[in-house]
Write a protein that holds these residues in place. Structure first.
Motif, PDB file in Angstrom:
ATOM      1  N   UNK A  58      43.458  -4.198 105.010  1.00  0.00           N
ATOM      2  CA  UNK A  58      44.594  -4.443 103.880  1.00  0.00           C
ATOM      3  C   UNK A  58      44.202  -3.292 102.754  1.00  0.00           C
ATOM      4  N   UNK A  59      42.900  -2.930 102.482  1.00  0.00           N
ATOM      5  CA  UNK A  59      42.623  -2.259 101.517  1.00  0.00           C
ATOM      6  C   UNK A  59      43.188  -0.753 101.810  1.00  0.00           C
ATOM      7  N   UNK A  60      43.015  -0.413 103.152  1.00  0.00           N
ATOM      8  CA  UNK A  60      43.525   1.078 103.897  1.00  0.00           C
ATOM      9  C   UNK A  60      44.972   1.232 103.636  1.00  0.00           C
ATOM     10  N   UNK A  61      45.955  -0.055 103.820  1.00  0.00           N
ATOM     11  CA  UNK A  61      47.165   0.133 103.622  1.00  0.00           C
ATOM     12  C   UNK A  61      47.389   0.336 102.192  1.00  0.00           C
ATOM     13  N   UNK A  62      46.689  -0.425 101.398  1.00  0.00           N
ATOM     14  CA  UNK A  62      46.876   0.027  99.726  1.00  0.00           C
ATOM     15  C   UNK A  62      46.594   1.546  99.394  1.00  0.00           C
ATOM     16  N   UNK A  63      45.506   2.107  99.966  1.00  0.00           N
ATOM     17  CA  UNK A  63      45.353   3.298  99.589  1.00  0.00           C
ATOM     18  C   UNK A  63      46.464   4.271 100.154  1.00  0.00           C
ATOM     19  N   UNK A  64      47.161   3.839 101.232  1.00  0.00           N
ATOM     20  CA  UNK A  64      48.094   4.483 101.801  1.00  0.00           C
ATOM     21  C   UNK A  64      49.199   4.474 101.021  1.00  0.00           C
ATOM     22  N   UNK A  65      49.511   3.492 100.549  1.00  0.00           N
ATOM     23  CA  UNK A  65      50.772   3.328  99.429  1.00  0.00           C
ATOM     24  C   UNK A  65      50.346   4.031  98.271  1.00  0.00           C
ATOM     25  N   UNK A  66      49.310   4.100  97.593  1.00  0.00           N
ATOM     26  CA  UNK A  66      49.022   4.869  96.493  1.00  0.00           C
ATOM     27  C   UNK A  66      49.144   6.398  96.859  1.00  0.00           C
ATOM     28  N   UNK A  67      48.822   6.679  97.964  1.00  0.00           N
ATOM     29  CA  UNK A  67      49.044   8.368  98.279  1.00  0.00           C
ATOM     30  C   UNK A  67      50.496   8.403  98.349  1.00  0.00           C
TER      31      UNK A  67
END
Length: 286
Positions: A58-67
């Protein structure tokens, strides 16, 4: 002082009280176990530099969305910018969750055993549904279900009302799936005989569940002999396999069962007697 009269129901009250005392406590979901993003219990918790913990995926997806949005990485909870997206595995928390899960699943299986001995259909259905849910989750629970003596209790449910029978058939199928020892344990009971009885019933759902269970059991050559030995089994399977009204998947499963049963000489002759000639013709050609 008033006393309970004989036959006034004090026995059932006592039995119910005893039943309640036997239930094992299922622990609640602790807040620390839940990912703030997924709102579910974490399986692979990781902790960010600011001490906040999330499910890794979940947090990895979040960081990808931020990027993708051209934003610097921020913590979902605090919305404060992070210096790094590095996340540290929270091994202690993960182990605690695993231990909590194991305790609760063991308690739920024990409680299901009590539910199955109830006279109330809704209790039995709750127990069967919980067993299905746990056994679909992992094979360890299938092993525990067998070793704790649940299989004979589930088979006894095949003698109950229609809805309970359907659920019991589905539960046995889940237990038998890819588990040879469970197949054998089921075969040692009256499950196959009761399963064949279900093939004769009018309820389409029950017949479908019975065929699904027999398909799984017929993967065992030892149990094929037991299926063939039940009067009417071949008749109903041939009828189902040639049906134009039953569910297509059920028809295919019935056909697969008959293919599996061909290893038994007796079955080939029974199939021919009921109009399924090609197994016998193949043998004659060979």
């Amino acid at each position: 002082m008033d006393t309970w009269a004989a036959g006034s129901g004090s026995t059932s009250f006592s039995d119910e009280s005893g039943r309640l005392r036997e239930y094992r406590r299922v622990e609640p979901v602790y807040d620390a176990f839940v990912c703030p993003l997924t709102k579910t219990v974490m399986q692979d918790p990781v902790t960010l530099e600011n001490g906040q913990t999330y499910e890794r995926s979940a947090i990895e997806r979040w960081f990808l969305e931020c990027s993708a949005n051209g934003r610097p990485p921020v913590c979902p909870m605090t919305q404060k910018e992070l210096e790094s997206t590095y996340s540290k595995p929270s091994i202690a928390l993960r182990n605690t969750i695993l231990e909590w899960t194991a305790r609760n699943e063991a308690a739920r299986l024990d409680n299901a055993k009590i539910y199955l001995t109830s006279e109330a259909p809704h209790d039995i259905l709750d127990g069967l549904n919980d067993i299905q849910s746990l056994c679909l989750k992992n094979n360890i629970n299938k092993l525990k279900a067998r070793t704790s003596g649940l299989i004979p209790l589930i088979v006894d449910c095949l003698k109950r009302e229609e809805k309970v029978r359907c659920s019991a058939l589905a539960t046995l199928r889940v237990l038998a799936d890819d588990e040879d020892d469970n197949k054998e344990a089921i075969g040692e009971t009256d499950a196959i005989r009761n399963c064949v009885k279900s093939l004769f019933r009018e309820n389409l759902k029950e017949r479908e569940e019975a065929v699904s269970l027999l398909q799984e059991l017929s993967k065992s050559s030892h149990l094929c002999d037991k299926i063939v030995a039940i009067n009417g089994a071949i008749l109903m399977l041939v009828k189902t396999a040639s049906s134009h009204s039953d569910n297509v998947i059920t028809v295919q499963k019935a056909d697969q069962i008959l293919d599996n049963l061909e290893s038994c000489d007796k079955s080939v002759h029974q199939m021919a007697e009921n109009g399924r000639l090609h197994p016998l013709l193949r043998r004659l050609v060979e």
